[in-house]
Write an enzyme that holds these catalytic residues in place. Structure first.
Site, PDB file in Angstrom:
ATOM      1  N   HIS A  12      13.068  99.489   3.084  1.00 54.84           N
ATOM      2  CA  HIS A  12      14.224  99.864   3.918  1.00 54.84           C
ATOM      3  C   HIS A  12      15.073 100.939   3.233  1.00 54.84           C
ATOM      4  O   HIS A  12      15.203 100.948   1.996  1.00 54.84           O
ATOM      5  CB  HIS A  12      15.084  98.620   4.205  1.00 54.84           C
ATOM      6  CG  HIS A  12      16.132  98.849   5.233  1.00 54.84           C
ATOM      7  ND1 HIS A  12      17.460  99.026   4.917  1.00 54.84           N
ATOM      8  CD2 HIS A  12      16.035  98.953   6.583  1.00 54.84           C
ATOM      9  CE1 HIS A  12      18.142  99.223   6.047  1.00 54.84           C
ATOM     10  NE2 HIS A  12      17.301  99.175   7.063  1.00 54.84           N
TER      11      HIS A  12
ATOM     12  N   CYS B  57      29.199  92.416   5.539  1.00 52.52           N
ATOM     13  CA  CYS B  57      28.773  92.031   6.889  1.00 52.52           C
ATOM     14  C   CYS B  57      29.832  91.248   7.667  1.00 52.52           C
ATOM     15  O   CYS B  57      29.967  91.446   8.876  1.00 52.52           O
ATOM     16  CB  CYS B  57      27.442  91.301   6.830  1.00 52.52           C
ATOM     17  SG  CYS B  57      26.117  92.450   6.339  1.00 52.52           S
TER      18      CYS B  57
ATOM     19  N   HIS C 227      15.376  93.038   6.813  1.00 49.90           N
ATOM     20  CA  HIS C 227      14.939  94.404   6.534  1.00 49.90           C
ATOM     21  C   HIS C 227      13.416  94.497   6.364  1.00 49.90           C
ATOM     22  O   HIS C 227      12.819  93.651   5.682  1.00 49.90           O
ATOM     23  CB  HIS C 227      15.564  94.900   5.227  1.00 49.90           C
ATOM     24  CG  HIS C 227      17.067  94.939   5.221  1.00 49.90           C
ATOM     25  ND1 HIS C 227      17.804  95.601   6.167  1.00 49.90           N
ATOM     26  CD2 HIS C 227      17.969  94.398   4.368  1.00 49.90           C
ATOM     27  CE1 HIS C 227      19.087  95.478   5.883  1.00 49.90           C
ATOM     28  NE2 HIS C 227      19.229  94.743   4.812  1.00 49.90           N
TER      29      HIS C 227
ATOM     30  N   HIS D 241      16.409  93.312  -0.765  1.00 53.75           N
ATOM     31  CA  HIS D 241      16.897  91.985  -0.363  1.00 53.75           C
ATOM     32  C   HIS D 241      16.512  91.706   1.082  1.00 53.75           C
ATOM     33  O   HIS D 241      16.294  92.636   1.864  1.00 53.75           O
ATOM     34  CB  HIS D 241      18.429  91.908  -0.520  1.00 53.75           C
ATOM     35  CG  HIS D 241      19.158  92.825   0.407  1.00 53.75           C
ATOM     36  ND1 HIS D 241      19.328  94.170   0.141  1.00 53.75           N
ATOM     37  CD2 HIS D 241      19.732  92.602   1.612  1.00 53.75           C
ATOM     38  CE1 HIS D 241      19.969  94.729   1.143  1.00 53.75           C
ATOM     39  NE2 HIS D 241      20.232  93.821   2.064  1.00 53.75           N
TER      40      HIS D 241
ATOM     41  N   ASP E  55      24.860  85.731   7.799  1.00 50.85           N
ATOM     42  CA  ASP E  55      23.960  85.985   6.656  1.00 50.85           C
ATOM     43  C   ASP E  55      24.007  84.935   5.527  1.00 50.85           C
ATOM     44  O   ASP E  55      24.053  85.306   4.341  1.00 50.85           O
ATOM     45  CB  ASP E  55      24.246  87.384   6.062  1.00 50.85           C
ATOM     46  CG  ASP E  55      23.986  88.517   7.050  1.00 50.85           C
ATOM     47  OD1 ASP E  55      23.633  88.243   8.210  1.00 50.85           O
ATOM     48  OD2 ASP E  55      24.162  89.688   6.643  1.00 50.85           O
TER      49      ASP E  55
ATOM     50  N   LYS F 204      19.294  91.594  12.199  1.00 51.06           N
ATOM     51  CA  LYS F 204      19.835  92.961  12.123  1.00 51.06           C
ATOM     52  C   LYS F 204      19.327  93.624  10.861  1.00 51.06           C
ATOM     53  O   LYS F 204      18.940  92.936   9.916  1.00 51.06           O
ATOM     54  CB  LYS F 204      21.364  92.908  12.130  1.00 51.06           C
ATOM     55  CG  LYS F 204      21.917  92.130  10.947  1.00 51.06           C
ATOM     56  CD  LYS F 204      23.406  91.981  11.007  1.00 51.06           C
ATOM     57  CE  LYS F 204      23.901  91.193   9.817  1.00 51.06           C
ATOM     58  NZ  LYS F 204      23.648  91.842   8.519  1.00 51.06           N
TER      59      LYS F 204
ATOM     60  N   ASP G 252      20.183  88.943   8.004  1.00 50.95           N
ATOM     61  CA  ASP G 252      19.872  90.289   7.528  1.00 50.95           C
ATOM     62  C   ASP G 252      18.338  90.336   7.403  1.00 50.95           C
ATOM     63  O   ASP G 252      17.737  89.436   6.802  1.00 50.95           O
ATOM     64  CB  ASP G 252      20.549  90.468   6.153  1.00 50.95           C
ATOM     65  CG  ASP G 252      20.905  91.899   5.822  1.00 50.95           C
ATOM     66  OD1 ASP G 252      21.317  92.653   6.718  1.00 50.95           O
ATOM     67  OD2 ASP G 252      20.790  92.263   4.625  1.00 50.95           O
TER      68      ASP G 252
HETATM   69  C1  VGL Z   1      25.046  92.484   3.261  1.00 49.97           C
HETATM   70  C2  VGL Z   1      24.803  94.185   1.743  1.00 49.97           C
HETATM   71  C3  VGL Z   1      23.567  94.495   2.259  1.00 49.97           C
HETATM   72  C4  VGL Z   1      25.882  91.368   3.785  1.00 49.97           C
HETATM   73  C5  VGL Z   1      23.810  92.790   3.800  1.00 49.97           C
HETATM   74  O1  VGL Z   1      25.340  90.422   4.397  1.00 49.97           O
HETATM   75  O2  VGL Z   1      27.124  91.406   3.570  1.00 49.97           O
HETATM   76  N1  VGL Z   1      25.537  93.191   2.249  1.00 49.97           N
HETATM   77  N2  VGL Z   1      23.078  93.797   3.286  1.00 49.97           N
HETATM   78 ZN    ZN Z   2      21.090  94.139   3.904  1.00 54.25          ZN
END
Ligand code: VGL
Ligand code: ZN
Length: 197
Positions: free
Chosen positions: A52, A151, A48, A81, A8, A106, A46
């Protein structure tokens, strides 16, 4: 066979982004330099849909960084996000993407968040990454990226449970540290048998 899994490294997790991780951009040069040392490079994203269920804005009266109970367990509600196709979901502009063998997305299921690169937060719906690594004969994974305590942590613990030898390079990760989450993640990864270096 060894894989580098880059978690990410997207604009929304870097300074100026919607869910900015302090110094999130500073790990990019070191990650780029590491790619050559592995048999395979996997990037995660990430990803979404708008609205979401992990977004506070999808729950009336809820503020970002509050926690709710979802059918699969507690869920932190985040600012909007990494919306599919948006600039915040794009990789940091300096991250090398050409060496990547696989980009895995994901968090696309509207009803379930997915911190881990292996399973959604119900801990049972697979992303397909395990099958990919297994069929390529990869048994050893090194993880870097954002965020250490979400993550990266979930991905590393799942990888260890699946039987991979797992190293997390904390110098090439940065954390959110929400309510003690960073210390808990470091302890949890070590307990799971992850080499935290
Ligand atoms: C993440 C919060 C929400 C991450 C992703 O990549 O750690 N954290 N979505
Ligand atoms: Zn996320």
């Amino acid at each position: 066979m060894k894989a580098l899994i880059v978690i990410d490294v997207q604009n929304d997790f870097c300074p100026g982004g919607a869910l900015a991780v302090t110094e999130g951009d500073q790990i990019v040069p070191g990650i780029n330099a590491l790619m050559e040392d592995f048999d395979a490079v996997v990037l995660t994203q990430d990803w979404h849909p708008a609205g979401h269920s992990s977004f506070a804005s999808s729950h009336e009266g809820k503020e970002p960084m509050s926690v709710i109970d979802m059918p699969y367990g507690p869920q932190v509600l985040w600012p909007d996000h990494c919306v599919q196709g948006g600039g915040g979901a794009a990789f940091h502009k300096d991250l090398r993407t050409d060496p990547a063998d696989l980009i895995i997305r994901k968090g696309y299921n509207p009803a379930i968040d997915s911190y881990s690169a292996f399973f959604e937060n119900d801990h049972s719906t697979p992303t397909g990454l395990h099958g990919y690594l297994e069929t390529r004969g990869i048994k050893d994974v090194t993880m870097v990226g954002l965020a250490t305590d979400f993550c990266v942590n979930y991905s590393a613990v799942d990888a260890a449970k699946l039987g991979y030898a797992v190293t997390v390079r904390t110098d090439l990760c940065r954390g959110i540290d929400f309510d003690g989450s960073l210390a808990a993640a470091l302890a949890g990864m070590a307990d799971a048998g992850v080499t935290v270096s």
